[in-house]
Design an enzyme around this catalytic site. Structure first.
Site, PDB file in Angstrom:
ATOM      1  N   HIS A   1       0.949  -1.168  -0.139  1.00  0.00           N
ATOM      2  CA  HIS A   1       0.161  -0.312  -0.229  1.00  0.00           C
ATOM      3  C   HIS A   1       1.012   1.452   0.073  1.00  0.00           C
ATOM      4  CE1 HIS A   1      -3.373  -2.631   1.482  1.00  0.00           C
ATOM      5  NE2 HIS A   1      -4.203  -1.419   0.936  1.00  0.00           N
TER       6      HIS A   1
ATOM      7  N   LYS B   1      -0.998   5.365   4.706  1.00  0.00           N
ATOM      8  CA  LYS B   1      -2.342   4.197   5.283  1.00  0.00           C
ATOM      9  C   LYS B   1      -2.112   3.785   6.595  1.00  0.00           C
ATOM     10  CE  LYS B   1      -4.285  -0.082   4.842  1.00  0.00           C
ATOM     11  NZ  LYS B   1      -5.558   0.431   5.362  1.00  0.00           N
TER      12      LYS B   1
HETATM   13  N1  LIG Z   1     -13.212  -0.939   2.044  1.00  0.00           N
HETATM   14  C1  LIG Z   1     -12.419  -0.837   1.229  1.00  0.00           C
HETATM   15  O1  LIG Z   1     -12.603  -0.278  -0.076  1.00  0.00           O
HETATM   16  C2  LIG Z   1     -11.278   0.710   1.183  1.00  0.00           C
HETATM   17  C3  LIG Z   1     -11.422   1.102   2.623  1.00  0.00           C
HETATM   18  N2  LIG Z   1     -10.108   1.930   3.040  1.00  0.00           N
HETATM   19  C4  LIG Z   1     -10.277   2.543   4.327  1.00  0.00           C
HETATM   20  O2  LIG Z   1     -11.090   3.457   4.373  1.00  0.00           O
HETATM   21  C5  LIG Z   1     -10.575   4.409   5.595  1.00  0.00           C
HETATM   22  C6  LIG Z   1     -10.129   5.744   4.709  1.00  0.00           C
HETATM   23  O3  LIG Z   1      -9.008   6.103   4.362  1.00  0.00           O
HETATM   24  P1  LIG Z   1      -8.110   7.102   2.995  1.00  0.00           P
HETATM   25  O4  LIG Z   1      -9.501   8.183   2.425  1.00  0.00           O
HETATM   26  O5  LIG Z   1      -6.752   7.080   2.631  1.00  0.00           O
HETATM   27  O6  LIG Z   1      -8.372   7.219   4.462  1.00  0.00           O
HETATM   28  P2  LIG Z   1      -7.361   9.440   5.308  1.00  0.00           P
HETATM   29  O7  LIG Z   1      -6.852   9.797   5.883  1.00  0.00           O
HETATM   30  O8  LIG Z   1      -7.347   9.725   3.332  1.00  0.00           O
HETATM   31  O9  LIG Z   1      -8.803  10.132   5.324  1.00  0.00           O
HETATM   32  C7  LIG Z   1      -9.853   9.621   5.931  1.00  0.00           C
HETATM   33  C8  LIG Z   1     -10.595  11.335   6.480  1.00  0.00           C
HETATM   34  O10 LIG Z   1     -11.235  10.771   7.006  1.00  0.00           O
HETATM   35  C9  LIG Z   1     -10.913  12.085   7.839  1.00  0.00           C
HETATM   36  N3  LIG Z   1     -11.851  11.572   9.445  1.00  0.00           N
HETATM   37  C10 LIG Z   1     -11.561  11.456  10.724  1.00  0.00           C
HETATM   38  N4  LIG Z   1     -12.183  10.747  11.537  1.00  0.00           N
HETATM   39  C11 LIG Z   1     -13.587  11.251  10.991  1.00  0.00           C
HETATM   40  C12 LIG Z   1     -14.645  12.044  12.021  1.00  0.00           C
HETATM   41  N5  LIG Z   1     -15.003  11.468  12.810  1.00  0.00           N
HETATM   42  N6  LIG Z   1     -15.524  12.448  11.294  1.00  0.00           N
HETATM   43  C13 LIG Z   1     -15.235  13.131   9.994  1.00  0.00           C
HETATM   44  N7  LIG Z   1     -14.287  12.761   9.152  1.00  0.00           N
HETATM   45  C14 LIG Z   1     -13.190  12.372  10.229  1.00  0.00           C
HETATM   46  C15 LIG Z   1      -9.739  12.885   7.789  1.00  0.00           C
HETATM   47  O11 LIG Z   1      -9.798  13.655   8.560  1.00  0.00           O
HETATM   48  C16 LIG Z   1      -9.488  12.612   6.552  1.00  0.00           C
HETATM   49  O12 LIG Z   1     -10.189  13.050   5.787  1.00  0.00           O
HETATM   50  C17 LIG Z   1      -8.740   3.545   6.397  1.00  0.00           C
HETATM   51  O13 LIG Z   1      -9.644   3.253   7.280  1.00  0.00           O
HETATM   52  C18 LIG Z   1      -8.889   2.236   5.259  1.00  0.00           C
HETATM   53  O14 LIG Z   1      -8.221   1.382   5.374  1.00  0.00           O
HETATM   54  C19 LIG Z   1      -9.740   2.513   1.906  1.00  0.00           C
HETATM   55  C20 LIG Z   1      -9.423   2.534   0.493  1.00  0.00           C
HETATM   56  C21 LIG Z   1     -10.153   1.263  -0.184  1.00  0.00           C
HETATM   57  O1  LIG Z   2      -5.884   2.520   3.233  1.00  0.00           O
HETATM   58  C1  LIG Z   2      -6.301   2.028   2.165  1.00  0.00           C
HETATM   59  O2  LIG Z   2      -5.831   2.490   1.040  1.00  0.00           O
HETATM   60  C2  LIG Z   2      -6.804   0.914   1.808  1.00  0.00           C
HETATM   61  N1  LIG Z   2      -7.854   0.563   2.743  1.00  0.00           N
HETATM   62  C3  LIG Z   2      -8.849  -1.403   3.001  1.00  0.00           C
HETATM   63  C4  LIG Z   2      -7.456  -2.625   3.567  1.00  0.00           C
HETATM   64  O3  LIG Z   2      -6.858  -2.070   4.401  1.00  0.00           O
HETATM   65  O4  LIG Z   2      -8.383  -3.371   3.399  1.00  0.00           O
HETATM   66  C5  LIG Z   2      -9.235  -1.247   1.258  1.00  0.00           C
HETATM   67  C6  LIG Z   2      -7.517  -1.322   0.138  1.00  0.00           C
HETATM   68  O5  LIG Z   2      -6.522  -2.259   0.610  1.00  0.00           O
HETATM   69  C7  LIG Z   2      -6.996   0.350   0.665  1.00  0.00           C
END
Ligand SMILES: NC(=O)C1=CN([C@@H]2O[C@H](COP(=O)(O)OP(=O)(O)OC[C@H]3O[C@@H](n4cnc5c(N)ncnc54)[C@H](O)[C@@H]3O)[C@@H](O)[C@H]2O)C=CC1
Ligand SMILES: O=C(O)C1=N[C@H](C(=O)O)C[C@H](O)C1
Length: 251
Positions: free
Chosen positions: A135, A139
């Site tokens: 990643h 992350k």
């Molecule tokens: N299920 C999936 O397919 C995917 C899941 N993820 C997961 O999604 C989550 C976010 O990933 P990213 O967008 O890359 O992180 P990021 O750090 O770019 O974005 C997270 C955002 O949430 C905000 N935030 C944190 N606490 C908050 C709250 N209480 N209320 C409102 N906003 C809040 C932060 O200020 C930030 O802007 C991670 O846990 C990641 O692993 C990421 C990509 C794909």
């Molecule tokens: O943080 C990410 O970027 C992602 N988070 C998810 C995970 O932890 O599995 C999904 C994807 O891998 C991207």
């Protein structure tokens, strides 16, 4: 007919910003709120949100999902950090809000969901298996939620098939060299500038290796899954863990 009213929590983040664009572009959905860090969750009820997409941080997700469930707002959750304890708390909470649905999707990528399914199918045929997730370096968590889930599914399939523990003669190792142990499956996490989200599942048997690899090249790859979750969650009360339940993979 009125369109489902959708909110995004974590709208300022990498995934949240992409989800805002995806919901806005979907003709059958209406974006009614986009919350960033520090915004009050009351904005969800104030805006009349029916479905919330939760894409924040493992430290924030529980409070956000609990608020939504208590207020009858369906949740489509991509945020990681779902321990058994957290899942148990959510399962206790949901009956108090009958009709409310929560989808927790470790990965919204269709290819990533298929990777997990294929790995589950392959698990019983090979002596050895290791998971490598790769990643971007921003992350927060390691290993990824997807890798942890993949390893759990593989371990369960191996146990069900009566597979013995996998061979590993390591007797001395630098801490971490053999990865994290997830239910007996080693999981390795790489963090590298330039990467988005990638995973390899390596299976080894006598004289053969099977590698199942998935690459998310950008965050747009997750959006068809996010939108599928949003469109389906109101018809799926209770907890749904994994997007595969909305993909009719056995049909
Ligand atoms: N299920 C999936 O397919 C995917 C899941 N993820 C997961 O999604 C989550 C976010 O990933 P990213 O967008 O890359 O992180 P990021 O750090 O770019 O974005 C997270 C955002 O949430 C905000 N935030 C944190 N606490 C908050 C709250 N209480 N209320 C409102 N906003 C809040 C932060 O200020 C930030 O802007 C991670 O846990 C990641 O692993 C990421 C990509 C794909
Ligand atoms: O943080 C990410 O970027 C992602 N988070 C998810 C995970 O932890 O599995 C999904 C994807 O891998 C991207």
């Amino acid at each position: 007919m009125s369109k489902p009213r959708v909110a995004v929590i974590g709208a300022g983040g990498r995934m949240g910003a992409e989800a805002v664009r995806a919901v806005e572009s979907a003709e059958d959905l209406e974006l009614v709120a986009a919350l960033g860090r520090g915004d009050s969750l009351d904005a969800l009820t104030g805006a009349g949100a029916e479905i919330a997409v939760e894409l924040t941080h493992p430290d924030s997700v529980m409070e956000n999902v609990e608020f939504c469930v208590r207020n009858g707002i369906h949740c489509v959750v991509g945020t990681t950090g779902w321990t058994d304890e957290r899942l148990a708390t959510l399962r206790e909470l949901l009956p108090g809000s009958p009709g409310t649905g929560v989808l927790i999707a470790p990965n919204f990528g269709i290819g990533a969901v298929l990777t997990m399914r294929f790995a589950q199918q392959a698990a019983r045929f090979f002596e050895s298996v290791e998971v490598v997730e790769l990643h971007h370096p921003n992350k927060a968590d390691a290993p990824s939620g997807t890798a942890a889930r993949t390893a759990q599914l593989i371990a369960a399939a191996r146990e069900e098939a009566g597979c013995p523990p996998q061979p590993d003669a390591t007797s001395t190792a630098l801490e971490g060299a053999r990865g994290a142990d997830v239910d007996g499956v080693p999981v390795h996490a790489v963090r590298l500038r330039g990467l988005v989200a990638h995973q390899e599942v390596l299976f080894g048997g006598e004289g053969e290796i099977l590698t199942i690899r998935h690459d998310s090249m950008n965050r747009g790859s997750f959006m068809p899954g996010v939108l599928l979750g949003v469109r389906r969650i109101a018809q799926s009360p209770g907890l749904t863990f994994g997007l595969e339940h909305f993909l009719d993979l056995d049909g």
